[in-house]
Scaffold this active site. Structure first.
Site, PDB file in Angstrom:
ATOM      1  N   ARG A 146      48.179  29.458  36.885  1.00  0.00           N
ATOM      2  CA  ARG A 146      47.326  28.989  37.972  1.00  0.00           C
ATOM      3  C   ARG A 146      46.614  27.738  37.472  1.00  0.00           C
ATOM      4  NH1 ARG A 146      43.405  34.087  37.075  1.00  0.00           N
ATOM      5  NH2 ARG A 146      42.806  33.557  34.974  1.00  0.00           N
ATOM      6  N   LYS A 169      48.181  34.476  42.542  1.00  0.00           N
ATOM      7  CA  LYS A 169      49.068  35.012  41.518  1.00  0.00           C
ATOM      8  C   LYS A 169      50.487  35.153  42.068  1.00  0.00           C
ATOM      9  CE  LYS A 169      46.988  37.984  38.860  1.00  0.00           C
ATOM     10  NZ  LYS A 169      46.270  39.266  38.817  1.00  0.00           N
ATOM     11  N   CYS A 181      17.411  10.519  54.813  1.00  0.00           N
ATOM     12  CA  CYS A 181      16.589  10.478  53.603  1.00  0.00           C
ATOM     13  C   CYS A 181      16.008  11.840  53.240  1.00  0.00           C
ATOM     14  CB  CYS A 181      15.481   9.441  53.753  1.00  0.00           C
ATOM     15  SG  CYS A 181      14.330   9.841  55.075  1.00  0.00           S
ATOM     16  N   HIS A 238      36.135  36.719  28.937  1.00  0.00           N
ATOM     17  CA  HIS A 238      35.431  36.699  30.216  1.00  0.00           C
ATOM     18  C   HIS A 238      34.226  35.771  30.162  1.00  0.00           C
ATOM     19  CE1 HIS A 238      32.459  38.210  33.161  1.00  0.00           C
ATOM     20  NE2 HIS A 238      33.519  38.279  33.938  1.00  0.00           N
ATOM     21  N   ARG A 267      49.168  44.555  40.302  1.00  0.00           N
ATOM     22  CA  ARG A 267      48.187  43.504  40.030  1.00  0.00           C
ATOM     23  C   ARG A 267      47.616  42.957  41.335  1.00  0.00           C
ATOM     24  NH1 ARG A 267      51.623  39.202  36.718  1.00  0.00           N
ATOM     25  NH2 ARG A 267      49.572  38.693  35.858  1.00  0.00           N
ATOM     26  N   SER A 325      16.160   6.403  60.268  1.00  0.00           N
ATOM     27  CA  SER A 325      16.462   7.183  59.081  1.00  0.00           C
ATOM     28  C   SER A 325      16.146   8.633  59.428  1.00  0.00           C
ATOM     29  CB  SER A 325      15.601   6.702  57.909  1.00  0.00           C
ATOM     30  OG  SER A 325      15.833   7.539  56.803  1.00  0.00           O
ATOM     31  N   GLY A 347      38.853  38.867  36.525  1.00  0.00           N
ATOM     32  CA  GLY A 347      38.306  40.172  36.176  1.00  0.00           C
ATOM     33  C   GLY A 347      37.750  40.969  37.336  1.00  0.00           C
ATOM     34  N   MET A 395      39.340  42.434  39.917  1.00  0.00           N
ATOM     35  CA  MET A 395      40.110  43.613  40.275  1.00  0.00           C
ATOM     36  C   MET A 395      41.051  43.945  39.138  1.00  0.00           C
ATOM     37  SD  MET A 395      40.573  42.791  44.239  1.00  0.00           S
ATOM     38  CE  MET A 395      40.430  41.062  43.981  1.00  0.00           C
ATOM     39  N   TYR A 434      24.187   4.953  55.463  1.00  0.00           N
ATOM     40  CA  TYR A 434      23.847   5.317  54.082  1.00  0.00           C
ATOM     41  C   TYR A 434      23.219   6.704  54.021  1.00  0.00           C
ATOM     42  CZ  TYR A 434      18.956   4.260  55.180  1.00  0.00           C
ATOM     43  OH  TYR A 434      17.719   4.269  55.732  1.00  0.00           O
TER      44      TYR A 434
HETATM   45  P1  ADP Z   1      43.913  39.328  36.098  1.00  0.00           P
HETATM   46  O1  ADP Z   1      43.936  39.073  37.551  1.00  0.00           O
HETATM   47  O2  ADP Z   1      42.668  39.958  35.637  1.00  0.00           O
HETATM   48  O3  ADP Z   1      44.303  38.138  35.304  1.00  0.00           O
HETATM   49  P2  ADP Z   1      46.574  40.349  35.703  1.00  0.00           P
HETATM   50  O4  ADP Z   1      47.185  40.932  36.897  1.00  0.00           O
HETATM   51  O5  ADP Z   1      46.986  38.998  35.325  1.00  0.00           O
HETATM   52  O6  ADP Z   1      45.010  40.459  35.830  1.00  0.00           O
HETATM   53  O7  ADP Z   1      46.872  41.327  34.533  1.00  0.00           O
HETATM   54  C1  ADP Z   1      46.246  41.246  33.301  1.00  0.00           C
HETATM   55  C2  ADP Z   1      47.236  41.230  32.180  1.00  0.00           C
HETATM   56  O8  ADP Z   1      48.088  42.343  32.255  1.00  0.00           O
HETATM   57  C3  ADP Z   1      48.164  40.067  32.179  1.00  0.00           C
HETATM   58  O9  ADP Z   1      47.592  38.980  31.558  1.00  0.00           O
HETATM   59  C4  ADP Z   1      49.320  40.563  31.370  1.00  0.00           C
HETATM   60  O10 ADP Z   1      49.055  40.411  29.998  1.00  0.00           O
HETATM   61  C5  ADP Z   1      49.336  42.016  31.709  1.00  0.00           C
HETATM   62  N1  ADP Z   1      50.393  42.290  32.659  1.00  0.00           N
HETATM   63  C6  ADP Z   1      50.326  42.303  34.005  1.00  0.00           C
HETATM   64  N2  ADP Z   1      51.514  42.557  34.552  1.00  0.00           N
HETATM   65  C7  ADP Z   1      52.370  42.711  33.523  1.00  0.00           C
HETATM   66  C8  ADP Z   1      53.763  42.990  33.417  1.00  0.00           C
HETATM   67  N3  ADP Z   1      54.508  43.155  34.490  1.00  0.00           N
HETATM   68  N4  ADP Z   1      54.282  43.078  32.193  1.00  0.00           N
HETATM   69  C9  ADP Z   1      53.530  42.924  31.107  1.00  0.00           C
HETATM   70  N5  ADP Z   1      52.233  42.663  31.118  1.00  0.00           N
HETATM   71  C10 ADP Z   1      51.647  42.549  32.320  1.00  0.00           C
HETATM   72 MG    MG Z   2      45.883  37.389  34.763  1.00  0.00          MG
HETATM   73 MG    MG Z   3      41.775  41.887  35.102  1.00  0.00          MG
END
Ligand code: ADP
Ligand code: MG
Ligand code: MG
Length: 931
Positions: free
Chosen positions: A349, A29, A864, A471, A99, A797, A108, A110, A884
């Site tokens: 990503r 990220k 094999c 998810h 984040r 083999s 999902g 963390m 092979y």
């Molecule tokens: P994950 O790793 O689960 O994708 P993120 O860190 O991307 O978690 O956060 C989830 C959501 O939170 C993002 O998709 C975004 O919508 C929102 N978010 C995170 N940081 C910001 C920010 N600085 N401003 C606005 N929304 C944010």
């Molecule tokens: Mg995200």
């Molecule tokens: Mg999340």
């Protein structure tokens, strides 16, 4: 001299200190946020605390490096300057999100904390700035809720308990007679803030931190702490992510999608991640924040709708889509927020995709000249090919089911393929039922990261809520599971363990059969038969014209490129003509292992086999063998015919004889009668054949050494069949393989018989057959003395199943009690019977190959065992210089691709420039140093 580490990387103001190549240090990220800033996309300013800090944290009793505090403060100052606001300021407060972000994305795993920096003072500043008290308090209550859950630990204790914050919100709505969250006023939300804080204090004993700086450090600690929570550990295990990698922490200034109807938030893929089509694919919600889109609380709108709702933003987003694809040369998964008409990018990503989509995109991108053929091959995990081979529903059967009124509902086609199974309503039940051998469909209102083990155990996943990017959909695609998501008309009742359908008089119970079509989104009650995939229909059944199948054409392009690249030959393990024919259709270039004894069970042959085994005299045994000769000859002729000139390695009798003896009373009696001996005598004979360690007992070439007449008969059958087939104008290439040799002398004894018989038969039939005699290397002693053995053997083999057993001193049949635990506790990285143990068994393969070729430079070497179709093992074989690999027919395409990938890997290693880490799957060392 160690340079002082840089622990914090700033991004914003059109310049970032990081870049996308720095994933190891900044996490995926953080690295991509930096990259987006650098290519000029709109990204809210922020900074990334490196994964090295995480490693440090775990190595130093959860303490931070002492410079960290000052570094964070300095970076925060830069963010404040960039955004023109001040963290903790009562008038003009800067709010941030905290984040997590590991090297490989862990969806999902963390939780993100939004709106951090709010307290009773700063909220007033937000009200003043925005003139929108409702928005300010909504942000505040969301913050307290997230922080209370993630950092302070107020969450449901088990799967039956409801989220304690949601309970409070529900109560507030009920007390006021409201139906929707949106009806709550600023005052209600303000009350919620207090009620949340009180609940946190009451249930956890924690005071809610009022100082923004305390909030920040609490959140940072929680992100690092979450690296070791149970969900994260399970996810790492399934995805082969080493614990040492650690996560980074991103602190980023907030932008708000919940500032009204000109604001919103969304997630999108630059192409369709399910089927691979080149379409903009995503979802958004107006007036929403953060994970509202993926949480499945409100059903989001498809991205195409944005074109109507806000053409300006849509165009800007679509331009960004193109910029990203050109820049990254891949399908990207993006997260964005619109704040009062301004678009902000919050994440990008490389997008997860089904195997189906992966193959389609890779082939398309080559045709679009975005990537090279090598890169296309590199992008596809060989096992993803399975998805092209996986069955689909039989359309006729589906029509019948629909005609019978069994079509329950239609959801989103989130993961292609067809699956039928018993309904399981919780992840735990899914696991338990699957362990009992049932095929299971996991049916949930929505899934959460806790469910991944159950999802893994299920054939397919069906959810009532959530979109294409929920998810469930995300994880299912990644696991290659069939998935129908967001099937809103399902009424799932966890308490009564039932599934109903809105407007229909139908109630299914847990354990009932249900069928889901992940390609169309259809949900059908009961079982539906499946039929072969398009690729199988074209290749094996020949019921579909390649021209009519785009799926097949994509497959064929890819395989064609793979074949041009690879150097390893791919053979198959096949005992019967039909198997061999399938394997050839899949691209096999020969048989690497034909187990002659597999034919012994067919029809009434077993009686002759048993007679041979229990005979006391040479005459009796020869008489029994004479009965077997024509049968074996016929088998081999069938194989040679199908092979049509391709080499076929035929192994002489290998298993311990008593495997063929009768175990039941009735069979024993019949045999005694046929042999004209008493049942007692037969039983005595059977007892005498008992072995304590049959795997190490009277088997392999030892049988032929003691009973040369068995080898004689088999060799005769092989060469008579070869001559007969050749007489029909078909080329033959027999390779006779002697099993379980430990010493050159054993081999020589058997070789002599084979060559003598070959000579005789060729003379009798007046034909000349080119053939080889070689051996299996499946004992450590054979590998160690391979230079000796190669004096006689024309090919090796590696029988890596037995070689694994004998190297580890581990019986595969008895390993079930402890081997899974070994893998679970990481005593072994994986089951060595599935994935070749490169450090141990692999070293014997290497030594055997080198020693063998030191005597006989042109020695043909293959493997094999089961490993011949396992991608990492195939790569090892390539590196070790084998000629092979041989695997089961359905794994042949996988082995072809794996062999090509081994070449691509070799090529990219030889040009060390530009090491782009894909970050997924393969383990990499943690880089302690950086440049
Ligand atoms: P994950 O790793 O689960 O994708 P993120 O860190 O991307 O978690 O956060 C989830 C959501 O939170 C993002 O998709 C975004 O919508 C929102 N978010 C995170 N940081 C910001 C920010 N600085 N401003 C606005 N929304 C944010
Ligand atoms: Mg995200
Ligand atoms: Mg999340």
């Amino acid at each position: 001299m160690a340079k002082k580490s840089k622990y914090v990387y700033f991004f914003g103001n059109k310049k970032a200190e990081g870049k996308s190549e720095m994933k190891n240090l900044l996490g995926g990220k953080g690295a991509n946020l930096a990259e987006m800033v650098n290519i000029g996309l709109p990204v809210p300013a922020g900074f990334t605390i490196t994964t090295e800090v995480c490693t440090y944290y775990y190595e130093n009793k959860k303490k931070y490096p002492k410079e960290l505090k000052a570094d964070v403060l300095a970076a925060l100052k830069r963010v404040e300057a960039a955004m023109g606001a001040k963290f903790g300021d009562a008038k003009n407060p800067l709010l941030v999100s905290v984040r997590s972000g590991a090297r490989a994305s862990m969806p999902g795993m963390m939780d993100t904390i939004l709106n951090l920096g709010l307290n009773d003072e700063t909220v007033k500043g937000v009200i003043e700035k925005t003139n929108n008290p409702r928005f300010a308090y909504d942000s505040y209550r969301r913050f307290v809720q997230m922080y209370g859950d993630v950092v302070l630990g107020l969450k449901p204790v088990d799967k039956h308990e409801e989220d304690p914050f949601e309970v409070i919100i529900e109560k507030k709505k009920n007390d006021n007679g409201f139906k929707f969250d949106t009806e709550l006023t600023a005052d209600h939300l303000k009350e919620l803030v207090e009620e949340f804080k009180a609940a946190i204090k009451e249930k956890t004993g924690n005071d809610f931190p009022t100082k923004p700086m305390d909030q920040l450090w609490g959140a940072i600690g929680a992100v690092f702490g979450s690296w070791d929570n149970e969900r994260a550990i399970i996810y790492r295990k399934i995805n082969n992510i080493p614990a040492e990698w650690g996560t980074a922490v991103n602190v980023q200034s907030m932008v708000f999608g919940n500032m009204g109807e000109d604001s919103g938030t969304g997630v999108a893929f630059t192409r369709d991640p399910a089927a691979g089509k080149n379409l903009f694919y995503g979802e958004y919600l107006f007036n929403a924040q953060g994970e509202d889109v993926v949480a499945g609380i409100r059903t989001p709108l498809p991205i195409a709708k944005l074109k109507e709702d806000d053409p300006k933003i849509y165009k800007q987003l679509n331009d960004i889509r193109n910029i990203l694809e050109k820049h990254y040369k891949d399908m990207m998964d993006i997260e964005f927020t619109i704040q009062q008409g301004n678009l902000w990018m919050l994440q990008c990503r490389v997008g997860k995709r089904t195997g189906f989509a992966a193959i389609k995109m890779a082939v398309d991108m080559v045709k679009e000249r975005l990537i090279s053929k090598e890169e296309a091959i590199n992008r596809i995990e060989p096992n993803q090919l399975n998805q092209l081979l996986r069955p689909i529903f039989d359309l006729d059967q589906k029509k019948v089911a629909v005609g019978e009124g069994r079509l329950l509902a239609k959801g989103l086609n989130a993961g292609p393929g067809a699956a039928s199974g018993k309904i399981a309503l919780s992840a735990q039940d899914a696991e338990d039922m699957a362990n009992k051998g049932d095929k299971v469909i996991l049916v949930r209102i929505e899934t959460s990261p806790e469910d991944i083990k159950g999802m893994n155990a299920a054939e397919g996943i069906l959810t009532a809520r959530g979109g294409m990017t929920s998810h469930a959909a995300l994880v299912a695609r990644q696991m290659g599971k069939v998935c129908v998501a967001g099937c809103g008309s399902l009424k799932i009742n966890y308490r009564d363990r039932t599934v109903g359908v809105e407007g229909k008089d139908i109630l299914l119970k847990e354990g009932d059969y249900i069928s889901i079509d992940g390609t169309t989104g259809e949900v059908i009650s009961g079982k539906i038969e499946t039929k072969p995939s398009e690729v199988i229909q074209v290749l094996l059944n020949k019921t579909l014209d390649p021209k009519d199948s785009p799926v097949y054409q994509t497959y064929a392009s890819l395989m064609n490129w793979a074949d041009k690249l690879r150097r390893l030959n791919i053979r198959t393990n096949a005992d019967q003509p039909d198997q061999a024919a399938n394997a050839i259709a899949f691209g096999a270039e020969g048989i690497g292992l034909c187990r002659t004894e597999h034919m012994f069970f067919g029809g009434d042959r077993i009686m002759s086999v048993r007679k041979m085994i229990v005979s006391d005299t040479l005459e009796d045994r020869k008489a029994a063998l004479a009965e077997l000769l024509p049968l074996q000859r016929e088998d081999f002729a069938g194989i040679f015919e199908v092979m049509n000139g391709l080499p076929a390695t035929i192994r002489t009798l290998d298993p311990p004889l008593h495997e063929f003896l009768p175990h039941e009373e009735k069979e024993t009696n019949e045999l005694a009668e046929a042999l004209n001996i008493s049942v007692d005598k037969l039983k005595q004979k059977i007892d005498s054949l008992h072995e304590f360690n049959p795997m190490l007992g009277f088997r392999g070439c030892r049988l032929g050494v003691l009973y040369p007449e068995i080898t004689e008969m088999q060799a005769r059958a092989i060469f008579e069949a070869a001559c007969d087939t050749q007489a029909k104008g078909i080329k033959v290439h027999p390779e006779v393989m002697i099993p379980l040799v430990g010493d050159l002398k054993e081999f020589k004894l058997q070789e002599k018989i084979v060559r003598q018989v070959a000579q005789e038969v060729m003379k009798e039939k007046g034909r000349k057959i080119k053939y080889l005699v070689g051996t299996m290397i499946e004992l450590p002693r054979a590998a160690v003395t391979a230079d000796q053995i190669a004096k006689g053997a024309e090919f090796f083999s590696f029988g890596t199943n037995d070689l694994t057993q004998t190297t580890f001193g581990l019986s595969r049949d008895d390993a079930g009690k402890f081997l899974p635990l070994y893998v679970q506790n990481e005593i072994l990285p994986s089951d060595p019977f599935e994935v070749l143990d490169q450090n141990g068994v692999g070293q014997l393969v290497k030594m055997g190959t080198e020693k063998g070729r030191s005597t006989r430079p042109d020695l043909k070497v293959g493997i094999c065992g089961e490993h011949g179709g396992e991608p990492s093992s195939v790569e090892f074989c390539h590196r070790t210089g084998l000629n092979y690999v041989s695997c089961s027919p359905f794994r042949v395409p996988i082995a072809r691709l794996a062999a090509a990938r081994a070449v691509v890997k070799e090529l990219s290693a030889s040009k060390p420039k530009k090491t782009k880490s894909s970050g997924k799957g393969k383990k990499k060392k943690v880089s302690k140093k950086k440049k």
